[in-house]
Design a protein around this motif. Sequence first.
Motif, PDB file in Angstrom:
ATOM      1  N   SER A  45     -31.508  33.337   2.327  1.00  0.00           N
ATOM      2  CA  SER A  45     -31.153  33.521   0.601  1.00  0.00           C
ATOM      3  C   SER A  45     -32.221  34.289   0.000  1.00  0.00           C
ATOM      4  CB  SER A  45     -30.863  32.032   0.090  1.00  0.00           C
ATOM      5  OG  SER A  45     -32.171  31.345   0.055  1.00  0.00           O
ATOM      6  N   GLN A  46     -33.647  34.093   0.482  1.00  0.00           N
ATOM      7  CA  GLN A  46     -34.672  35.198  -0.214  1.00  0.00           C
ATOM      8  C   GLN A  46     -34.666  36.345   0.269  1.00  0.00           C
ATOM      9  OE1 GLN A  46     -38.540  33.154   0.598  1.00  0.00           O
ATOM     10  NE2 GLN A  46     -37.749  31.085  -0.332  1.00  0.00           N
ATOM     11  N   LEU A  47     -34.373  36.571   1.652  1.00  0.00           N
ATOM     12  CA  LEU A  47     -34.070  37.642   1.976  1.00  0.00           C
ATOM     13  C   LEU A  47     -33.157  38.978   1.437  1.00  0.00           C
ATOM     14  CD1 LEU A  47     -34.438  39.038   5.844  1.00  0.00           C
ATOM     15  CD2 LEU A  47     -32.173  39.587   4.686  1.00  0.00           C
ATOM     16  N   LEU A  48     -31.988  38.123   1.459  1.00  0.00           N
ATOM     17  CA  LEU A  48     -30.854  38.803   0.717  1.00  0.00           C
ATOM     18  C   LEU A  48     -30.974  38.956  -1.057  1.00  0.00           C
ATOM     19  CD1 LEU A  48     -27.952  37.032   2.586  1.00  0.00           C
ATOM     20  CD2 LEU A  48     -28.849  39.354   2.985  1.00  0.00           C
ATOM     21  N   ASP A  49     -31.877  38.390  -1.533  1.00  0.00           N
ATOM     22  CA  ASP A  49     -32.220  38.262  -2.987  1.00  0.00           C
ATOM     23  C   ASP A  49     -32.543  39.954  -3.442  1.00  0.00           C
ATOM     24  OD1 ASP A  49     -32.616  37.700  -5.544  1.00  0.00           O
ATOM     25  OD2 ASP A  49     -34.836  37.704  -5.235  1.00  0.00           O
ATOM     26  N   GLY A  50     -31.254  40.213  -4.236  1.00  0.00           N
ATOM     27  CA  GLY A  50     -31.532  41.698  -4.678  1.00  0.00           C
ATOM     28  C   GLY A  50     -30.272  42.429  -3.934  1.00  0.00           C
ATOM     29  N   ALA A  51     -29.628  41.816  -2.856  1.00  0.00           N
ATOM     30  CA  ALA A  51     -28.617  42.501  -2.308  1.00  0.00           C
ATOM     31  C   ALA A  51     -27.158  41.593  -2.084  1.00  0.00           C
ATOM     32  CB  ALA A  51     -28.812  42.700  -0.775  1.00  0.00           C
ATOM     33  N   THR A  52     -26.767  41.693  -3.522  1.00  0.00           N
ATOM     34  CA  THR A  52     -25.561  40.663  -3.810  1.00  0.00           C
ATOM     35  C   THR A  52     -24.256  41.325  -3.490  1.00  0.00           C
ATOM     36  OG1 THR A  52     -25.833  40.963  -6.113  1.00  0.00           O
ATOM     37  CG2 THR A  52     -26.775  39.240  -5.412  1.00  0.00           C
ATOM     38  N   GLU A  53     -24.177  42.441  -3.322  1.00  0.00           N
ATOM     39  CA  GLU A  53     -22.844  43.171  -3.080  1.00  0.00           C
ATOM     40  C   GLU A  53     -22.227  43.303  -2.013  1.00  0.00           C
ATOM     41  OE1 GLU A  53     -21.099  44.243  -5.982  1.00  0.00           O
ATOM     42  OE2 GLU A  53     -22.759  43.299  -7.239  1.00  0.00           O
ATOM     43  N   ILE A  54     -23.017  42.715  -0.913  1.00  0.00           N
ATOM     44  CA  ILE A  54     -22.669  42.757   0.501  1.00  0.00           C
ATOM     45  C   ILE A  54     -21.349  41.846   0.833  1.00  0.00           C
ATOM     46  CG2 ILE A  54     -23.449  41.771   2.887  1.00  0.00           C
ATOM     47  CD1 ILE A  54     -26.273  42.071   2.082  1.00  0.00           C
ATOM     48  N   HIS A  55     -20.412  42.688   1.484  1.00  0.00           N
ATOM     49  CA  HIS A  55     -19.206  42.171   1.801  1.00  0.00           C
ATOM     50  C   HIS A  55     -19.068  41.883   3.455  1.00  0.00           C
ATOM     51  CE1 HIS A  55     -17.454  45.865   3.659  1.00  0.00           C
ATOM     52  NE2 HIS A  55     -17.757  46.398   2.312  1.00  0.00           N
ATOM     53  N   LYS A  87     -33.163  31.115  19.733  1.00  0.00           N
ATOM     54  CA  LYS A  87     -33.185  30.346  18.979  1.00  0.00           C
ATOM     55  C   LYS A  87     -32.692  30.961  17.721  1.00  0.00           C
ATOM     56  CE  LYS A  87     -36.670  29.245  16.485  1.00  0.00           C
ATOM     57  NZ  LYS A  87     -38.236  28.675  16.182  1.00  0.00           N
ATOM     58  N   LEU A  88     -32.359  30.132  16.737  1.00  0.00           N
ATOM     59  CA  LEU A  88     -31.954  30.519  15.352  1.00  0.00           C
ATOM     60  C   LEU A  88     -33.205  30.870  14.526  1.00  0.00           C
ATOM     61  CD1 LEU A  88     -29.274  27.919  14.458  1.00  0.00           C
ATOM     62  CD2 LEU A  88     -28.810  29.843  15.675  1.00  0.00           C
ATOM     63  N   TRP A  89     -33.202  32.177  13.975  1.00  0.00           N
ATOM     64  CA  TRP A  89     -34.280  32.595  13.268  1.00  0.00           C
ATOM     65  C   TRP A  89     -33.947  32.478  11.565  1.00  0.00           C
ATOM     66  CZ3 TRP A  89     -31.535  36.428  11.370  1.00  0.00           C
ATOM     67  CH2 TRP A  89     -30.558  37.074  12.155  1.00  0.00           C
ATOM     68  N   ILE A  90     -33.005  31.804  11.329  1.00  0.00           N
ATOM     69  CA  ILE A  90     -32.734  31.569   9.788  1.00  0.00           C
ATOM     70  C   ILE A  90     -32.924  30.021   9.518  1.00  0.00           C
ATOM     71  CG2 ILE A  90     -31.267  33.525   9.286  1.00  0.00           C
ATOM     72  CD1 ILE A  90     -28.976  31.732   9.583  1.00  0.00           C
ATOM     73  N   LEU A  91     -33.547  29.730   8.360  1.00  0.00           N
ATOM     74  CA  LEU A  91     -33.895  28.128   7.940  1.00  0.00           C
ATOM     75  C   LEU A  91     -32.365  27.765   7.282  1.00  0.00           C
ATOM     76  CD1 LEU A  91     -37.241  28.608   6.158  1.00  0.00           C
ATOM     77  CD2 LEU A  91     -36.704  27.923   8.678  1.00  0.00           C
ATOM     78  N   PRO A  92     -32.417  26.305   7.608  1.00  0.00           N
ATOM     79  CA  PRO A  92     -31.009  25.416   7.217  1.00  0.00           C
ATOM     80  C   PRO A  92     -30.798  25.785   5.891  1.00  0.00           C
ATOM     81  CG  PRO A  92     -32.453  24.241   8.708  1.00  0.00           C
ATOM     82  CD  PRO A  92     -33.202  25.484   8.298  1.00  0.00           C
ATOM     83  N   GLU A  93     -29.764  26.276   5.560  1.00  0.00           N
ATOM     84  CA  GLU A  93     -29.302  26.445   3.920  1.00  0.00           C
ATOM     85  C   GLU A  93     -27.886  26.467   3.848  1.00  0.00           C
ATOM     86  OE1 GLU A  93     -32.024  29.675   1.593  1.00  0.00           O
ATOM     87  OE2 GLU A  93     -31.446  30.712   3.370  1.00  0.00           O
ATOM     88  N   SER A  94     -27.297  26.281   2.689  1.00  0.00           N
ATOM     89  CA  SER A  94     -26.007  26.099   2.354  1.00  0.00           C
ATOM     90  C   SER A  94     -25.675  26.368   0.862  1.00  0.00           C
ATOM     91  CB  SER A  94     -25.625  24.698   2.604  1.00  0.00           C
ATOM     92  OG  SER A  94     -24.074  24.858   2.295  1.00  0.00           O
ATOM     93  N   LYS A  95     -25.810  25.737  -0.006  1.00  0.00           N
ATOM     94  CA  LYS A  95     -25.835  26.006  -1.615  1.00  0.00           C
ATOM     95  C   LYS A  95     -26.596  27.236  -1.936  1.00  0.00           C
ATOM     96  CE  LYS A  95     -23.915  21.560  -2.863  1.00  0.00           C
ATOM     97  NZ  LYS A  95     -24.229  20.456  -3.744  1.00  0.00           N
ATOM     98  N   GLN A  96     -27.707  27.304  -1.382  1.00  0.00           N
ATOM     99  CA  GLN A  96     -28.915  28.280  -1.845  1.00  0.00           C
ATOM    100  C   GLN A  96     -28.269  29.627  -1.472  1.00  0.00           C
ATOM    101  OE1 GLN A  96     -29.139  25.899   0.292  1.00  0.00           O
ATOM    102  NE2 GLN A  96     -31.118  24.995   0.264  1.00  0.00           N
ATOM    103  N   LEU A  97     -27.160  29.719  -0.707  1.00  0.00           N
ATOM    104  CA  LEU A  97     -26.650  31.142  -0.455  1.00  0.00           C
ATOM    105  C   LEU A  97     -25.653  31.547  -1.151  1.00  0.00           C
ATOM    106  CD1 LEU A  97     -27.163  30.612   3.591  1.00  0.00           C
ATOM    107  CD2 LEU A  97     -28.353  32.511   2.373  1.00  0.00           C
ATOM    108  N   ARG A  98     -25.400  30.810  -2.121  1.00  0.00           N
ATOM    109  CA  ARG A  98     -23.867  31.206  -2.922  1.00  0.00           C
ATOM    110  C   ARG A  98     -24.035  32.742  -3.524  1.00  0.00           C
ATOM    111  NH1 ARG A  98     -21.669  25.352  -5.014  1.00  0.00           N
ATOM    112  NH2 ARG A  98     -21.316  24.705  -2.806  1.00  0.00           N
ATOM    113  N   ALA A  99     -25.403  32.549  -4.101  1.00  0.00           N
ATOM    114  CA  ALA A  99     -25.398  34.172  -4.960  1.00  0.00           C
ATOM    115  C   ALA A  99     -25.496  35.264  -3.916  1.00  0.00           C
ATOM    116  CB  ALA A  99     -26.551  34.022  -5.783  1.00  0.00           C
ATOM    117  N   ALA A 100     -25.888  35.161  -2.787  1.00  0.00           N
ATOM    118  CA  ALA A 100     -26.005  36.208  -2.088  1.00  0.00           C
ATOM    119  C   ALA A 100     -24.626  36.477  -1.490  1.00  0.00           C
ATOM    120  CB  ALA A 100     -27.168  36.013  -0.967  1.00  0.00           C
TER     121      ALA A 100
END
Length: 508
Positions: A307-317, A327-340
């Motif tokens: 979510s922090q990496l995508l901050d500023g790039a909210t038009e991605i489809h 291994k997974l290189w993203i941290l567990p998130e869910s609701k935090q990603l809604r804006a991105a």
Amino acid sequence: MTSTVQSLLLSSMEQNNKPQDEDRLGALTDDILLSILGSVDLATAARTSALSTRWRSLPWLLPDLNLHVRDFLPAPCPDYPVAAGQQIYFYSQIPAQHIDEAMASLTRAARSFLRIKGSSRVSRTSLEIYLIGNYSHDIGPLVRDAIDNGMIKELDLTIADDKDYDCKGGDMLRKARDVDGFFSAYPNILPCLTRLQLYNLRFAEGDIHNVLFDCCKQLQHLSLEHCDVGDCSVWQVDAPNSVLRVLEVRYSYLKRLEVLCLPKLELLSWEAWMHCEPPLHFGYVPSLKELFLVCGADLEHSGFSLSQLLDGATEIHTLTLNFQGEKLWILPESKQLRAAFSNLRKLSIHGIYVEFDLLWTINLLEAAPSVEIFDIEVFEHPCLVLYWERVGIQRVKPSWKVAGFTSCNKWKLRELHVTNFSPLMEQHMLFVREVMDRAPNLKTVILKEDDEPCKDCEAMDALPNLVGGLFPRTKNEQETIAQQLRDNMVGSSSVKIIFKSIVSTVVF
């Protein structure tokens, strides 16, 4: 397609030696013949000029001029790879003598085509060269003059290299100086570039920004493979006047790429970063629609917030995350990603190791109710098992908490794709059932076998048994699995379940 056309042309050449035979290809109109010649490499097209007076001038009327060093190699070579990440190996595996011979032939072709060709017919020119010997001093003036006389208006340039990722810092600096020297000697090339591919270069930060964004006024597609501005460096791109639409970065020792301003950028792809922190930072990227992040992270990668990496790039489809079996290189998130994820239409999670749970991916899906296509790819490559054991790599299972997922009437999900689906893996069956049960608008579930088998796996003398078992190919197996997925499902009877194997496509 290309090989078929080449066979037809060779057949026509043979017919030309038999006057009693009718030249059926030669009877076609110029437009059709030019379309045929446009589907083969320039070396083959040039050979057809010897067919007859009818064919003599046709190669010089082609609207697209593709001068690719790979087409002039004197001996058979591996097929040019479709995957961009494999092209550096293609270039580096060509023997030095063959490179020299190919460049000599390409130079002769460039001299012929660029001096004779009628400028009104040229719409696009593609040039692929090595900067070796004195060939750049032969080709450079030809390209420069063709630009000056209006023959070349848009140029797609690839500067290949004879080394792969083992190229060291000193060599990268020298190669960057060679490239800079080429552009300095023929400065009218830069404003004409629409696409540029570079390999194994280490620029000074000011130089790379000046060359790529201040001088390249038409540049729309930039591909940088094993290029940087120094180990652990931060490259800032601030180019409000740039028309760049596609930016591809592969295997770079950049610590971070900060895209402060690229107003026309539509697609960004980063494959294989070397550091543990987020590889990207976005500023003003209002047109960014597609993002591809591909990396096989090792145990030292602690992970970062998507979510922090995508901050500023909210038009991605379209978002693709590929973990390449590591291994997974993203941290567990869910609701935090809604804006991105607010405009996301296609979400692809690839390279998930076969023994990993798949349910964690629904956390991402729940944060993106606008997603219409959810694409999952499972990773299982026996060819890498010995390497993993040798270097002591251990798989790190996802640490995401799997909460009780809820049915979401706002989900727009229409298609679920699962590549390398393994029915013997209970978690695969559970994952598909969970999505089917919670996506009210789901129309299609596509269970696929990888249509590009791994050559290294196939080459193994004794292929070990796959953890997930073989993809179901018989109709009876597929029908049984489809019924199991639908058992006790509410409202899922209308969902099409499609099995796509290498040999067939079956719909239930």
